[in-house]
Motif scaffolding. Structure first.
Motif, PDB file in Angstrom:
ATOM      1  N   THR A  87      34.554 -23.932  70.157  1.00 19.45           N
ATOM      2  CA  THR A  87      34.783 -22.928  71.204  1.00 19.45           C
ATOM      3  C   THR A  87      36.269 -22.707  71.422  1.00 19.45           C
ATOM      4  OG1 THR A  87      32.695 -23.478  72.310  1.00 19.45           O
ATOM      5  CG2 THR A  87      34.389 -22.379  73.633  1.00 19.45           C
ATOM      6  N   VAL A  88      37.034 -23.796  71.518  1.00 18.62           N
ATOM      7  CA  VAL A  88      38.474 -23.677  71.748  1.00 18.62           C
ATOM      8  C   VAL A  88      39.153 -22.979  70.571  1.00 18.62           C
ATOM      9  CG1 VAL A  88      40.617 -25.005  71.994  1.00 18.62           C
ATOM     10  CG2 VAL A  88      38.597 -25.643  73.319  1.00 18.62           C
ATOM     11  N   MET A  89      38.770 -23.336  69.349  1.00 23.79           N
ATOM     12  CA  MET A  89      39.347 -22.679  68.174  1.00 23.79           C
ATOM     13  C   MET A  89      39.063 -21.181  68.176  1.00 23.79           C
ATOM     14  SD  MET A  89      38.676 -25.208  64.939  1.00 23.79           S
ATOM     15  CE  MET A  89      39.717 -26.638  64.606  1.00 23.79           C
ATOM     16  N   SER A  90      37.866 -20.795  68.601  1.00 19.18           N
ATOM     17  CA  SER A  90      37.484 -19.379  68.589  1.00 19.18           C
ATOM     18  C   SER A  90      38.164 -18.590  69.703  1.00 19.18           C
ATOM     19  CB  SER A  90      35.961 -19.246  68.715  1.00 19.18           C
ATOM     20  OG  SER A  90      35.524 -19.604  70.022  1.00 19.18           O
ATOM     21  N   ARG A  91      38.730 -19.295  70.688  1.00 16.30           N
ATOM     22  CA  ARG A  91      39.357 -18.630  71.828  1.00 16.30           C
ATOM     23  C   ARG A  91      40.863 -18.899  71.886  1.00 16.30           C
ATOM     24  NH1 ARG A  91      35.968 -20.881  76.702  1.00 16.30           N
ATOM     25  NH2 ARG A  91      37.570 -19.750  77.868  1.00 16.30           N
ATOM     26  N   LEU A  92      41.474 -19.085  70.719  1.00 16.85           N
ATOM     27  CA  LEU A  92      42.889 -19.438  70.662  1.00 16.85           C
ATOM     28  C   LEU A  92      43.760 -18.393  71.351  1.00 16.85           C
ATOM     29  CD1 LEU A  92      45.141 -21.319  69.587  1.00 16.85           C
ATOM     30  CD2 LEU A  92      45.137 -19.946  67.492  1.00 16.85           C
ATOM     31  N   VAL A  93      43.486 -17.104  71.104  1.00 21.13           N
ATOM     32  CA  VAL A  93      44.307 -16.040  71.700  1.00 21.13           C
ATOM     33  C   VAL A  93      44.117 -16.021  73.210  1.00 21.13           C
ATOM     34  CG1 VAL A  93      44.703 -13.559  71.811  1.00 21.13           C
ATOM     35  CG2 VAL A  93      44.305 -14.658  69.595  1.00 21.13           C
ATOM     36  N   GLU A  94      42.889 -16.122  73.650  1.00 28.37           N
ATOM     37  CA  GLU A  94      42.597 -16.082  75.087  1.00 28.37           C
ATOM     38  C   GLU A  94      43.198 -17.285  75.816  1.00 28.37           C
ATOM     39  OE1 GLU A  94      38.789 -16.911  78.024  1.00 28.37           O
ATOM     40  OE2 GLU A  94      38.414 -16.316  75.938  1.00 28.37           O
ATOM     41  N   LEU A  95      43.017 -18.478  75.267  1.00 32.54           N
ATOM     42  CA  LEU A  95      43.489 -19.687  75.935  1.00 32.54           C
ATOM     43  C   LEU A  95      44.991 -19.892  75.759  1.00 32.54           C
ATOM     44  CD1 LEU A  95      40.646 -22.203  74.960  1.00 32.54           C
ATOM     45  CD2 LEU A  95      40.972 -21.054  77.160  1.00 32.54           C
ATOM     46  N   GLY A  96      45.556 -19.359  74.679  1.00 28.58           N
ATOM     47  CA  GLY A  96      46.944 -19.630  74.344  1.00 28.58           C
ATOM     48  C   GLY A  96      47.032 -20.908  73.536  1.00 28.58           C
ATOM     49  N   SER A  97      47.993 -20.968  72.617  1.00 32.09           N
ATOM     50  CA  SER A  97      48.050 -22.101  71.701  1.00 32.09           C
ATOM     51  C   SER A  97      48.350 -23.407  72.417  1.00 32.09           C
ATOM     52  CB  SER A  97      49.093 -21.845  70.605  1.00 32.09           C
ATOM     53  OG  SER A  97      50.391 -21.705  71.151  1.00 32.09           O
ATOM     54  N   LYS A  98      49.117 -23.375  73.506  1.00 30.29           N
ATOM     55  CA  LYS A  98      49.469 -24.618  74.195  1.00 30.29           C
ATOM     56  C   LYS A  98      48.242 -25.239  74.873  1.00 30.29           C
ATOM     57  CE  LYS A  98      54.386 -23.823  74.878  1.00 30.29           C
ATOM     58  NZ  LYS A  98      54.773 -24.990  74.055  1.00 30.29           N
ATOM     59  N   ARG A  99      47.472 -24.425  75.583  1.00 34.72           N
ATOM     60  CA  ARG A  99      46.283 -24.957  76.236  1.00 34.72           C
ATOM     61  C   ARG A  99      45.261 -25.411  75.188  1.00 34.72           C
ATOM     62  NH1 ARG A  99      44.522 -21.794  81.269  1.00 34.72           N
ATOM     63  NH2 ARG A  99      45.245 -20.127  79.906  1.00 34.72           N
ATOM     64  N   ALA A 100      45.077 -24.598  74.142  1.00 32.37           N
ATOM     65  CA  ALA A 100      44.107 -24.953  73.101  1.00 32.37           C
ATOM     66  C   ALA A 100      44.479 -26.275  72.434  1.00 32.37           C
ATOM     67  CB  ALA A 100      44.030 -23.833  72.061  1.00 32.37           C
ATOM     68  N   GLU A 101      45.765 -26.458  72.153  1.00 32.72           N
ATOM     69  CA  GLU A 101      46.207 -27.667  71.454  1.00 32.72           C
ATOM     70  C   GLU A 101      45.984 -28.916  72.299  1.00 32.72           C
ATOM     71  OE1 GLU A 101      50.472 -29.489  70.077  1.00 32.72           O
ATOM     72  OE2 GLU A 101      50.047 -27.423  69.471  1.00 32.72           O
ATOM     73  N   MET A 102      46.338 -28.862  73.586  1.00 26.58           N
ATOM     74  CA  MET A 102      46.202 -30.062  74.396  1.00 26.58           C
ATOM     75  C   MET A 102      44.736 -30.416  74.629  1.00 26.58           C
ATOM     76  SD  MET A 102      47.504 -28.662  78.133  1.00 26.58           S
ATOM     77  CE  MET A 102      47.419 -30.219  79.004  1.00 26.58           C
ATOM     78  N   VAL A 103      43.871 -29.396  74.721  1.00 21.64           N
ATOM     79  CA  VAL A 103      42.443 -29.654  74.883  1.00 21.64           C
ATOM     80  C   VAL A 103      41.870 -30.279  73.618  1.00 21.64           C
ATOM     81  CG1 VAL A 103      40.185 -28.564  75.182  1.00 21.64           C
ATOM     82  CG2 VAL A 103      42.098 -27.882  76.643  1.00 21.64           C
ATOM     83  N   GLU A 104      42.199 -29.710  72.454  1.00 24.52           N
ATOM     84  CA  GLU A 104      41.692 -30.275  71.206  1.00 24.52           C
ATOM     85  C   GLU A 104      42.187 -31.700  71.005  1.00 24.52           C
ATOM     86  OE1 GLU A 104      42.956 -29.965  66.871  1.00 24.52           O
ATOM     87  OE2 GLU A 104      41.793 -28.117  67.155  1.00 24.52           O
ATOM     88  N   MET A 105      43.438 -31.967  71.369  1.00 27.49           N
ATOM     89  CA  MET A 105      44.001 -33.313  71.261  1.00 27.49           C
ATOM     90  C   MET A 105      43.162 -34.310  72.055  1.00 27.49           C
ATOM     91  SD  MET A 105      47.838 -34.515  72.429  1.00 27.49           S
ATOM     92  CE  MET A 105      48.609 -33.302  71.372  1.00 27.49           C
TER      93      MET A 105
END
Length: 385
Positions: A87-105
């Motif tokens: 889900t986070v990967m599919s919403r990279l633009v919406e979430l922004g790369s910084k939020r997506a990266e810290m969540v995936e981490m």
């Protein structure tokens, strides 16, 4: 393969916590200055475990609504880790790369803990040898550069140093000479210009940039990170023209999912994967493998990180057998975080290398959460509605 492993975890996500950690230290760049920054330390829980992540949420701001920042993650509650990562990967633009990266981490850390495997094992990284740490100097005044270079030397960081440059040839020359005068001839010195010699893409000749870089090389520079805003063909041509001075692309490799498609051989002698801007650790590892396929060297950079993300990216650097890592905890900035750490797999050796004491489940970081609350300016939590 990693997604198949993540799908083995069936525990649903039950909560997401966010801690606001402020750093009020000025940092100088060619494009301006940071007077303060707001870091987010995120903890995502499932079963009886919690995984940690970090990124910068805001710069040069005082106010930030943590609930507003967390709300886009509400639908992750109740998902399995595999579902959440997709889900986070599919919403990279919406979430922004910084939020997506810290969540995936945090999700990778959590998955490793629940599976009883290290996150490096999940990512199929088998490097074990210590990696040199890269000390970063962010000063314009040559005298302050010398003072910081002396700190680097005393802390054991003697093989690699990075200085911020400012797109002014004469000033940059003085900065490099100041660092070189303290570090000596054996230290590998990188200059990061943040596109200072051409902030916007242009079809203009590269001649002016080449002249500037030759001046900096004569002053003692070994490699130049992001000298200008360039097209991919311009990167290749500039590296050809500057010869032994190694270019170091950084900005063109963000986010990693795009760089996997766009990066080509010959853009530089060293490629930087920039923590905090990669958007995904999984894609960053894929990009690193492509870079190695070029026969180029690999750097794991930094984004002024101070907390959980430092140990994470240090471990990734070790797992990838990177040539050096810049994402180091910072005296005066990481102190309050350090006081909350109860266990951590990475440590620094006397000669300025980052090493691992073992491979614990996940990324091996455990925190005193009550202590962390006391040093956080704000806190928010998502749970099942």
């Amino acid at each position: 393969m990693i997604m198949e492993r993540l799908d083995q975890v069936t525990d649903p996500i039950r909560s997401i916590e966010l801690y606001r950690y402020d750093v009020n230290v000025q940092r100088q760049f060619s494009h301006g200055a940071w007077t303060n920054r707001i870091h987010g330390f995120i903890r995502i829980a499932a079963g009886d475990r919690g995984g940690w992540g970090e990124n910068i949420m805001a710069i040069n701001r005082e106010e930030l609504d943590l609930n507003e920042w967390l709300n886009p993650l509400q639908d992750l509650i109740g998902m399995t880790i595999g579902e959440a990562v997709r889900t986070v990967m599919s919403r990279l633009v919406e979430l922004g790369s910084k939020r997506a990266e810290m969540v995936e981490m945090a999700l990778l850390d959590l998955a490793g803990q629940l599976l009883g495997q290290s996150a490096l094992e999940l990512l199929e990284l088998d490097g074990k040898e210590p990696v040199p740490g890269l000390f970063c100097i962010l000063e314009k005044d040559p005298e302050k550069v010398r003072e910081r270079a002396q700190e680097s030397w005393h802390q054991g960081y003697r093989t690699h140093v990075k200085v911020k440059l400012f797109g002014d040839t004469q000033l940059d020359k003085k900065v490099i000479e100041a660092a070189r005068g303290i570090m000596g001839q054996e230290t590998f010195i990188i200059g990061d210009v943040n596109d200072g010699y051409r902030p916007k893409k242009s079809d203009d000749s590269l001649d002016g940039i080449v002249v500037a870089l030759r001046v900096l090389q004569e002053a003692g520079l070994n490699a130049c990170e992001d000298p200008a805003n360039l097209t991919v063909p311009q990167w290749v041509e500039l590296q050809r023209q500057v010869g032994v001075l190694e270019l170091l692309p950084d900005a063109p490799l963000r986010p990693a999912v795009d760089a996997v498609r766009l990066a080509v051989t010959g853009m530089g002698g060293i490629y930087n994967i920039h923590p905090g801007c990669a958007g995904s650790l999984i894609h960053a590892v894929e990009l690193a493998r492509k870079i190695r396929g070029f026969g180029a060297r690999l750097m794991i950079g930094d984004d002024s990180l101070v907390g959980p993300a430092c140990t994470v990216w240090q471990q990734i650097a070790i797992g990838l057998s990177a040539d050096w890592v810049e994402a180091l905890e910072k005296p005066g900035e990481s102190d309050a975080f350090d006081a909350c750490v109860t266990a951590q797999d990475t440590y620094r050796t006397a000669d300025g290398r980052v090493s691992m004491s073992g491979r614990s489940p996940g990324f091996g970081l455990t925190m005193d959460e009550k202590q962390l609350r006391t040093c956080s300016r704000d806190y928010s939590k998502l749970e099942a509605i």
